[in-house]
Design a protein around this motif. Structure first.
Motif, PDB file in Angstrom:
ATOM      1  N   GLY A   8       3.960  -2.839   6.766  1.00  0.00           N
ATOM      2  CA  GLY A   8       3.041  -1.694   6.362  1.00  0.00           C
ATOM      3  C   GLY A   8       2.062  -2.438   5.538  1.00  0.00           C
ATOM      4  O   GLY A   8       0.696  -1.260   5.164  1.00  0.00           O
ATOM      5  N   GLY A   9       2.436  -2.586   4.890  1.00  0.00           N
ATOM      6  CA  GLY A   9       1.259  -3.208   3.527  1.00  0.00           C
ATOM      7  C   GLY A   9       0.377  -3.756   4.303  1.00  0.00           C
ATOM      8  O   GLY A   9       0.213  -4.526   5.224  1.00  0.00           O
ATOM      9  N   GLY A  10      -0.578  -4.186   3.103  1.00  0.00           N
ATOM     10  CA  GLY A  10      -2.438  -4.389   3.710  1.00  0.00           C
ATOM     11  C   GLY A  10      -3.230  -4.369   2.191  1.00  0.00           C
ATOM     12  O   GLY A  10      -3.420  -3.900   1.154  1.00  0.00           O
ATOM     13  N   LEU A  11      -4.161  -5.635   2.749  1.00  0.00           N
ATOM     14  CA  LEU A  11      -5.300  -5.277   2.075  1.00  0.00           C
ATOM     15  C   LEU A  11      -6.424  -4.356   2.735  1.00  0.00           C
ATOM     16  O   LEU A  11      -6.501  -4.042   4.404  1.00  0.00           O
ATOM     17  CB  LEU A  11      -6.509  -6.450   1.884  1.00  0.00           C
ATOM     18  CG  LEU A  11      -7.607  -6.314   1.265  1.00  0.00           C
ATOM     19  CD1 LEU A  11      -7.411  -6.041   0.031  1.00  0.00           C
ATOM     20  CD2 LEU A  11      -8.019  -7.961   1.545  1.00  0.00           C
ATOM     21  N   SER A  17      -7.389   4.135   4.641  1.00  0.00           N
ATOM     22  CA  SER A  17      -5.479   4.936   4.529  1.00  0.00           C
ATOM     23  C   SER A  17      -4.102   3.919   4.990  1.00  0.00           C
ATOM     24  O   SER A  17      -4.789   2.229   6.180  1.00  0.00           O
ATOM     25  CB  SER A  17      -5.112   6.082   5.560  1.00  0.00           C
ATOM     26  OG  SER A  17      -6.052   7.096   5.542  1.00  0.00           O
ATOM     27  N   LEU A  18      -3.660   3.899   5.076  1.00  0.00           N
ATOM     28  CA  LEU A  18      -2.052   2.207   5.242  1.00  0.00           C
ATOM     29  C   LEU A  18      -1.025   3.500   5.067  1.00  0.00           C
ATOM     30  O   LEU A  18      -0.996   4.950   4.084  1.00  0.00           O
ATOM     31  CB  LEU A  18      -1.530   2.214   4.517  1.00  0.00           C
ATOM     32  CG  LEU A  18      -2.830   0.478   4.038  1.00  0.00           C
ATOM     33  CD1 LEU A  18      -2.585  -0.066   2.806  1.00  0.00           C
ATOM     34  CD2 LEU A  18      -2.882  -0.179   5.715  1.00  0.00           C
ATOM     35  N   ARG A  19      -0.218   3.340   6.114  1.00  0.00           N
ATOM     36  CA  ARG A  19       0.883   3.968   6.284  1.00  0.00           C
ATOM     37  C   ARG A  19       2.681   3.107   6.172  1.00  0.00           C
ATOM     38  O   ARG A  19       2.631   1.902   7.017  1.00  0.00           O
ATOM     39  CB  ARG A  19       1.640   4.859   7.921  1.00  0.00           C
ATOM     40  CG  ARG A  19       2.268   5.626   7.918  1.00  0.00           C
ATOM     41  CD  ARG A  19       3.041   6.071   8.654  1.00  0.00           C
ATOM     42  NE  ARG A  19       3.687   5.612  10.113  1.00  0.00           N
ATOM     43  CZ  ARG A  19       4.193   6.018  11.266  1.00  0.00           C
ATOM     44  NH1 ARG A  19       4.302   6.862  12.059  1.00  0.00           N
ATOM     45  NH2 ARG A  19       4.625   5.283  12.031  1.00  0.00           N
ATOM     46  N   LEU A  20       3.107   3.033   5.532  1.00  0.00           N
ATOM     47  CA  LEU A  20       4.187   1.687   4.867  1.00  0.00           C
ATOM     48  C   LEU A  20       6.063   2.986   5.886  1.00  0.00           C
ATOM     49  O   LEU A  20       5.799   4.202   5.874  1.00  0.00           O
ATOM     50  CB  LEU A  20       4.404   1.976   3.947  1.00  0.00           C
ATOM     51  CG  LEU A  20       3.315   1.833   2.841  1.00  0.00           C
ATOM     52  CD1 LEU A  20       3.605   1.465   1.160  1.00  0.00           C
ATOM     53  CD2 LEU A  20       2.406   0.407   3.369  1.00  0.00           C
ATOM     54  N   SER A  21       6.570   1.725   5.869  1.00  0.00           N
ATOM     55  CA  SER A  21       7.966   2.044   6.906  1.00  0.00           C
ATOM     56  C   SER A  21       8.772   1.823   6.062  1.00  0.00           C
ATOM     57  O   SER A  21       9.138   0.134   6.042  1.00  0.00           O
ATOM     58  CB  SER A  21       7.775   1.949   8.458  1.00  0.00           C
ATOM     59  OG  SER A  21       6.410   2.654   8.888  1.00  0.00           O
ATOM     60  N   CYS A  22       9.881   1.618   6.081  1.00  0.00           N
ATOM     61  CA  CYS A  22      11.124   1.554   5.790  1.00  0.00           C
ATOM     62  C   CYS A  22      12.162   2.143   6.196  1.00  0.00           C
ATOM     63  O   CYS A  22      12.832   2.712   6.677  1.00  0.00           O
ATOM     64  CB  CYS A  22      11.569   2.497   3.655  1.00  0.00           C
ATOM     65  SG  CYS A  22      12.866   1.246   3.473  1.00  0.00           S
ATOM     66  N   ALA A  23      12.365   0.616   7.157  1.00  0.00           N
ATOM     67  CA  ALA A  23      13.520   0.498   8.548  1.00  0.00           C
ATOM     68  C   ALA A  23      15.349   0.254   7.156  1.00  0.00           C
ATOM     69  O   ALA A  23      15.199  -0.457   6.654  1.00  0.00           O
ATOM     70  CB  ALA A  23      13.556  -0.271   9.171  1.00  0.00           C
ATOM     71  N   ALA A  24      16.047   1.046   7.592  1.00  0.00           N
ATOM     72  CA  ALA A  24      17.473   1.083   6.843  1.00  0.00           C
ATOM     73  C   ALA A  24      18.384   0.887   7.919  1.00  0.00           C
ATOM     74  O   ALA A  24      18.678   0.743   8.702  1.00  0.00           O
ATOM     75  CB  ALA A  24      17.452   2.112   6.120  1.00  0.00           C
ATOM     76  N   SER A  25      19.468  -0.173   7.510  1.00  0.00           N
ATOM     77  CA  SER A  25      20.412  -0.742   7.682  1.00  0.00           C
ATOM     78  C   SER A  25      21.414  -0.559   6.948  1.00  0.00           C
ATOM     79  O   SER A  25      21.527  -0.973   5.711  1.00  0.00           O
ATOM     80  CB  SER A  25      20.394  -1.904   9.167  1.00  0.00           C
ATOM     81  OG  SER A  25      20.081  -3.177   8.091  1.00  0.00           O
TER      82      SER A  25
END
Length: 124
Positions: A8-11, A17-25
């Motif tokens: 979800g990062g970027g310039l 606004s930005l939304r970061l996601s963190c998928a855990a496994s």
């Protein structure tokens, strides 16, 4: 094998606004604290937001009122919604998980599992 993957990062421009996601496994993360850290060039990694398994949250003063962290335990995913972004928010953002700790912590050493990071760049 535990794995955290941010996206979800970027310039973006200031004010966006930005939304970061963190998928855990590889593990169950609903019972442990999760944190979002960022590291700007030449600076130490700092905690910007954290969330306990019970839902209580911590925000650094610099992001309070602009960032919101949440978690979807069914998806084993944690989010960081970032609004009104500023150039000083630029950096690599990492999500991290504690191993046995359920309450959030400001201590970087309490977070055992780390993602690879996602770059956020905010232009003025």
């Amino acid at each position: 094998q535990v794995q955290l993957v941010e996206s979800g990062g970027g310039l973006v421009q200031a004010g966006d606004s930005l939304r970061l996601s963190c998928a855990a496994s590889g593990g169950t993360f609903s019972t442990v604290a999760m944190g979002w850290f960022r590291q700007a060039p030449g600076k130490e990694r700092e905690l910007v937001a954290a969330m306990s398994s019970g839902g209580s949250r911590y925000y650094a003063d610099s992001v309070k009122g602009r960032f919101t962290t949440s978690r979807d335990n069914a998806k084993n995913t944690v989010y960081l919604q970032m609004n009104s972004l500023k150039p000083e928010d630029t950096g690599v953002y990492y999500c991290a998980a504690a191993r046995y700790r359920s309450s959030w912590s400001r201590m970087i050493s309490d977070y055992v599992y780390w993602g690879q990071g996602t770059q956020v760049t905010v232009s003025s």
